[in-house]
Write a protein that holds these residues in place. Structure first.
Motif, PDB file in Angstrom:
ATOM      1  N   VAL A   1     -10.208  -6.961  11.204  1.00  0.00           N
ATOM      2  CA  VAL A   1      -9.070  -7.861  11.038  1.00  0.00           C
ATOM      3  C   VAL A   1      -8.044  -7.193  10.128  1.00  0.00           C
ATOM      4  O   VAL A   1      -8.359  -6.261   9.385  1.00  0.00           O
ATOM      5  N   CYS A   2      -6.826  -7.684  10.190  1.00  0.00           N
ATOM      6  CA  CYS A   2      -5.721  -7.023   9.485  1.00  0.00           C
ATOM      7  C   CYS A   2      -4.737  -8.074   9.001  1.00  0.00           C
ATOM      8  O   CYS A   2      -4.520  -9.099   9.671  1.00  0.00           O
ATOM      9  N   SER A   3      -4.147  -7.851   7.834  1.00  0.00           N
ATOM     10  CA  SER A   3      -3.089  -8.737   7.338  1.00  0.00           C
ATOM     11  C   SER A   3      -2.007  -7.910   6.657  1.00  0.00           C
ATOM     12  O   SER A   3      -2.279  -6.851   6.092  1.00  0.00           O
TER      13      SER A   3
ATOM     14  N   ALA B   1      -8.466   1.985  11.219  1.00  0.00           N
ATOM     15  CA  ALA B   1      -7.700   1.708   9.999  1.00  0.00           C
ATOM     16  C   ALA B   1      -6.493   2.629   9.900  1.00  0.00           C
ATOM     17  O   ALA B   1      -5.398   2.201   9.499  1.00  0.00           O
ATOM     18  N   ASP B   2      -6.667   3.897  10.274  1.00  0.00           N
ATOM     19  CA  ASP B   2      -5.539   4.829  10.268  1.00  0.00           C
ATOM     20  C   ASP B   2      -4.457   4.368  11.244  1.00  0.00           C
ATOM     21  O   ASP B   2      -3.258   4.438  10.934  1.00  0.00           O
ATOM     22  N   ALA B   3      -4.877   3.904  12.420  1.00  0.00           N
ATOM     23  CA  ALA B   3      -3.911   3.433  13.417  1.00  0.00           C
ATOM     24  C   ALA B   3      -3.161   2.208  12.914  1.00  0.00           C
ATOM     25  O   ALA B   3      -1.944   2.082  13.104  1.00  0.00           O
ATOM     26  N   LEU B   4      -3.871   1.306  12.247  1.00  0.00           N
ATOM     27  CA  LEU B   4      -3.213   0.110  11.708  1.00  0.00           C
ATOM     28  C   LEU B   4      -2.257   0.476  10.576  1.00  0.00           C
ATOM     29  O   LEU B   4      -1.211  -0.164  10.407  1.00  0.00           O
ATOM     30  N   ALA B   5      -2.592   1.493   9.801  1.00  0.00           N
ATOM     31  CA  ALA B   5      -1.666   1.960   8.766  1.00  0.00           C
ATOM     32  C   ALA B   5      -0.397   2.505   9.409  1.00  0.00           C
ATOM     33  O   ALA B   5       0.714   2.301   8.885  1.00  0.00           O
TER      34      ALA B   5
ATOM     35  N   ARG C   1      -9.070  -0.572   4.162  1.00  0.00           N
ATOM     36  CA  ARG C   1      -7.825   0.111   3.831  1.00  0.00           C
ATOM     37  C   ARG C   1      -6.856  -0.868   3.164  1.00  0.00           C
ATOM     38  O   ARG C   1      -6.766  -2.025   3.526  1.00  0.00           O
ATOM     39  N   ARG C   2      -6.137  -0.366   2.153  1.00  0.00           N
ATOM     40  CA  ARG C   2      -5.025  -1.126   1.574  1.00  0.00           C
ATOM     41  C   ARG C   2      -3.858  -0.166   1.363  1.00  0.00           C
ATOM     42  O   ARG C   2      -4.019   0.898   0.767  1.00  0.00           O
ATOM     43  N   ARG C   3      -2.702  -0.533   1.874  1.00  0.00           N
ATOM     44  CA  ARG C   3      -1.486   0.249   1.662  1.00  0.00           C
ATOM     45  C   ARG C   3      -0.424  -0.686   1.089  1.00  0.00           C
ATOM     46  O   ARG C   3      -0.233  -1.790   1.598  1.00  0.00           O
TER      47      ARG C   3
ATOM     48  N   ILE D   1      10.080  -6.438  -4.381  1.00  0.00           N
ATOM     49  CA  ILE D   1       9.371  -7.007  -3.244  1.00  0.00           C
ATOM     50  C   ILE D   1       8.216  -6.088  -2.903  1.00  0.00           C
ATOM     51  O   ILE D   1       8.298  -4.862  -3.089  1.00  0.00           O
ATOM     52  N   THR D   2       7.114  -6.667  -2.469  1.00  0.00           N
ATOM     53  CA  THR D   2       5.957  -5.882  -2.083  1.00  0.00           C
ATOM     54  C   THR D   2       5.499  -6.279  -0.688  1.00  0.00           C
ATOM     55  O   THR D   2       5.556  -7.449  -0.304  1.00  0.00           O
ATOM     56  N   LEU D   3       5.098  -5.279   0.081  1.00  0.00           N
ATOM     57  CA  LEU D   3       4.470  -5.487   1.387  1.00  0.00           C
ATOM     58  C   LEU D   3       3.103  -4.824   1.307  1.00  0.00           C
ATOM     59  O   LEU D   3       3.015  -3.625   0.995  1.00  0.00           O
ATOM     60  N   VAL D   4       2.054  -5.586   1.543  1.00  0.00           N
ATOM     61  CA  VAL D   4       0.695  -5.084   1.369  1.00  0.00           C
ATOM     62  C   VAL D   4      -0.082  -5.200   2.682  1.00  0.00           C
ATOM     63  O   VAL D   4      -0.242  -6.297   3.220  1.00  0.00           O
ATOM     64  N   LEU D   5      -0.541  -4.072   3.170  1.00  0.00           N
ATOM     65  CA  LEU D   5      -1.428  -4.030   4.325  1.00  0.00           C
ATOM     66  C   LEU D   5      -2.867  -4.051   3.836  1.00  0.00           C
ATOM     67  O   LEU D   5      -3.255  -3.270   2.965  1.00  0.00           O
TER      68      LEU D   5
END
Length: 248
Positions: free
Chosen positions: A97-99, A218-222, A174-176, A190-194
């Motif tokens: 899952v991803c957010s 995870a690399d693809a989602l990043a 993963r967190r970016r 402002i922050t955007l957090v994957l």
């Protein structure tokens, strides 16, 4: 470029909202909603049965969205989350899952709270890479999957930085984090957090094959996150896009 719908980046231009392109497979949960309101918003986007029906079958809802739905709501402890974008359940054929959480970061007013200095500190302390987000200075970095200390020091932690990784049954992958200045504002960032997570237990994830596949996903989602960030634009109070380009 036609001036209609656009405003130039001048001394008086202040960002009031933003635009971002979100790929298929994600649903948007606006900030400031309780669980029932958020469920109704998501159900509408999925064009599925009413939120009331969904809430009557919480286990089905949980299976569909993993832990991302609860995490997005629980993270906004200070009411600073603008939007959360959640994968509509685990990615097909996976348990991942991803957010993406977009939040404001109020700056603690002090003699040392220079916004550019705060961004530069991320380069020194987090190995961040500087770049430009919608015409404003920004930095981006990757945290270890279990590290929740994305923001600290001279900035007040926003909901995106509080995305805890202790939800039962979710293994963080993963967190970016992107941290950027806001057009025309000197009192906030402002922050955007994957955040990418797996519903596979940590013990099962130790399998070399599983771990390798998860890393590649995870690399693809990043990469998807980076593409989303590249479409980010500011809007003023009249919803006009803020631009550096000459207006005809």
């Amino acid at each position: 470029m036609s001036a209609a719908g656009y405003v130039g980046r001048t001394a008086g231009t202040v960002a009031a909202s933003y635009s971002i392109v979100v790929p298929p497979g994600f649903v948007r949960v606006p900030g400031g909603l309780d669980a029932r309101e958020a469920a109704a918003v998501v159900a509408t986007q999925l064009a599925e049965p009413s939120a009331a029906e969904k809430l009557s079958a919480p286990e089905d809802w949980r299976l569909r969205f993993g832990s991302a739905f609860e995490r997005a709501l629980a993270a906004d402890v200070h009411g600073r989350v603008l939007d959360s974008y959640l994968s509509a359940g685990p990615l097909p054929g996976t348990d991942i899952v991803c957010s993406v959480v977009v939040a404001t970061v109020p700056v603690t007013r002090s003699g040392h709270a220079d916004l550019d200095r705060l961004l530069l500190r991320r380069v020194a302390t987090h190995g961040a890479e500087p770049f430009v987000l919608a015409g404003d200075p920004a930095v981006v970095w990757d945290d270890p999957a279990g590290d929740t200390s994305a923001l600290d020091g001279d900035t007040a932690t926003a909901g995106g930085g509080d995305m805890a990784d202790d939800v039962a049954g979710l293994t963080p992958l993963r967190r970016r984090t992107v941290l950027a200045r806001v057009a025309g504002r000197d009192d906030r960032l402002i922050t955007l957090v994957l955040t990418v997570g797996s519903t596979t237990t940590a013990e099962a994830a130790r399998s070399d094959v599983t771990s390798d596949a998860q890393r590649r996903i995870a690399d693809a989602l990043a990469d998807v996150f980076d593409a989303m960030v590249s479409t980010f634009l500011w809007r003023d109070a009249e919803s006009r896009l803020v631009t550096d380009r000459p207006l005809a």
